[in-house]
Design an enzyme around this catalytic site. Structure first.
Site, PDB file in Angstrom:
ATOM      1  N   HIS A  94      -1.525  -6.476  10.186  1.00 16.10           N
ATOM      2  CA  HIS A  94      -2.336  -5.726   9.203  1.00 16.10           C
ATOM      3  C   HIS A  94      -3.495  -6.618   8.749  1.00 16.10           C
ATOM      4  O   HIS A  94      -3.356  -7.833   8.648  1.00 16.10           O
ATOM      5  CB  HIS A  94      -1.469  -5.327   8.005  1.00 16.10           C
ATOM      6  CG  HIS A  94      -2.175  -4.378   7.085  1.00 16.10           C
ATOM      7  ND1 HIS A  94      -3.083  -4.809   6.146  1.00 16.10           N
ATOM      8  CD2 HIS A  94      -2.139  -3.032   6.998  1.00 16.10           C
ATOM      9  CE1 HIS A  94      -3.567  -3.746   5.509  1.00 16.10           C
ATOM     10  NE2 HIS A  94      -3.010  -2.658   5.999  1.00 16.10           N
TER      11      HIS A  94
ATOM     12  N   GLY B 203      -8.989   0.527   1.433  1.00 14.57           N
ATOM     13  CA  GLY B 203      -9.011   0.396  -0.023  1.00 14.57           C
ATOM     14  C   GLY B 203     -10.393   0.508  -0.625  1.00 14.57           C
ATOM     15  O   GLY B 203     -10.590   0.178  -1.803  1.00 14.57           O
TER      16      GLY B 203
ATOM     17  N   GLY C  95      -2.550   3.992   2.865  1.00 17.65           N
ATOM     18  CA  GLY C  95      -2.242   3.004   1.825  1.00 17.65           C
ATOM     19  C   GLY C  95      -2.136   3.674   0.464  1.00 17.65           C
ATOM     20  O   GLY C  95      -1.124   4.298   0.132  1.00 17.65           O
ATOM     21  N   GLY C  96      -3.205   3.577  -0.315  1.00 16.13           N
ATOM     22  CA  GLY C  96      -3.190   4.050  -1.707  1.00 16.13           C
ATOM     23  C   GLY C  96      -2.654   5.464  -1.884  1.00 16.13           C
ATOM     24  O   GLY C  96      -1.874   5.727  -2.817  1.00 16.13           O
TER      25      GLY C  96
END
Ligand code: 13P
Length: 242
Positions: free
Chosen positions: A91, A167, A223-224
């Site tokens: 990652h 992000g 992700g978020g």
């Protein structure tokens, strides 16, 4: 079209109690066709795996060694025993914040395959590399260094995550994602075995459908937007429409 694989990456979020509450609620709303996966913190692996029926639980990182004097590291057998079915490797946060180099990522990948835990290899370019026209070369180098000597990809998956989209709220356009997935697929064609390619980087409920509409995109790494049940489920549900 097959149902896409939606992998949530919680990064360093959620206590065991929070993680279990999420998985229990998620399970009640998944249908058998869904292919929802969660990469959870190490501490929550066992508890999440116990409650996961339709979803699959995995880890976010792994040591390249099977065991040994490596303080703070976690091995593949430990992950498997805790119930992990897959592991994210390479990652961009591991590469850039924790200085994981390509040799280490290759050794981790080999270890994962050797121990029988499904690797999801993450690749992607920095913004300055894209601006300098190096995107394709960077991603091919990441693939080649990790996979160049692999004779059998096993259950390998690839996640294309442009670092500038992680992000930041800035998603790659569908055209940018498709172009890179095609490049990656050409690289993977050496094995004559289908290897799913996921897109990651600021995926949200409002841009998931367009990405999933592209036949080159076999799934998403989120992700978020995977931290809230409703937004994660909304993305999973959009995958059902394929
Ligand atoms: P965001 O979806 O928060 O941009 O994170 C992407 C990511 O790094 C998933 O692994």
């Amino acid at each position: 079209m097959s149902i896409p694989i939606i992998v949530g990456n919680w990064k360093m979020h959620k206590t065991i109690a929070e993680a279990v509450a999420f998985v229990k609620a998620l399970e009640q709303r998944l249908i058998p066709e869904d292919r929802a996966c969660l990469a959870v913190p190490f501490t929550a692996l066992r508890a999440c795996a116990t409650h996961a029926l339709r979803s699959r639980i995995g880890a976010q990182n792994m040591s390249d060694a099977a065991q040994g004097p490596f303080t703070g590291e976690i091995s593949a057998p430990m992950l498997l025993e805790a119930g992990a079915q897959f592991v994210l490797l390479g990652h961009s946060e591991r590469r850039h914040l924790f200085a994981e180099d390509e040799g280490l990522i290759r050794r981790k990948l080999e270890r994962a395959i050797h121990q029988g835990i499904q690797p999801i290899l993450c690749v992607g370019e920095l913004l300055e590399q894209r601006r300098a026209g190096q995107t394709e070369a960077v991603v091919v180098r990441q693939l080649e260094s990790a996979l160049g000597e692999l004779t059998d990809p096993g259950s390998l998956m690839i996640a294309y995550e442009p670092v500038w989209a992680i992000g930041t709220g800035e998603t790659a356009s569908c055209a940018q994602a498709v172009e890179m997935h095609q490049l990656i697929r050409r690289y993977l064609s050496r094995w004559n075995r289908p290897v799913p390619i996921l897109y990651g980087g600021s995926v949200r409920p409002d841009n998931a459908a367009a990405l999933l509409n592209e036949s080159e995109v076999n799934g998403l790494l989120v992700g978020g937007a995977s931290l809230e049940l409703d937004s994660f489920l909304s993305i999973v549900e959009q995958g059902r429409r394929g």
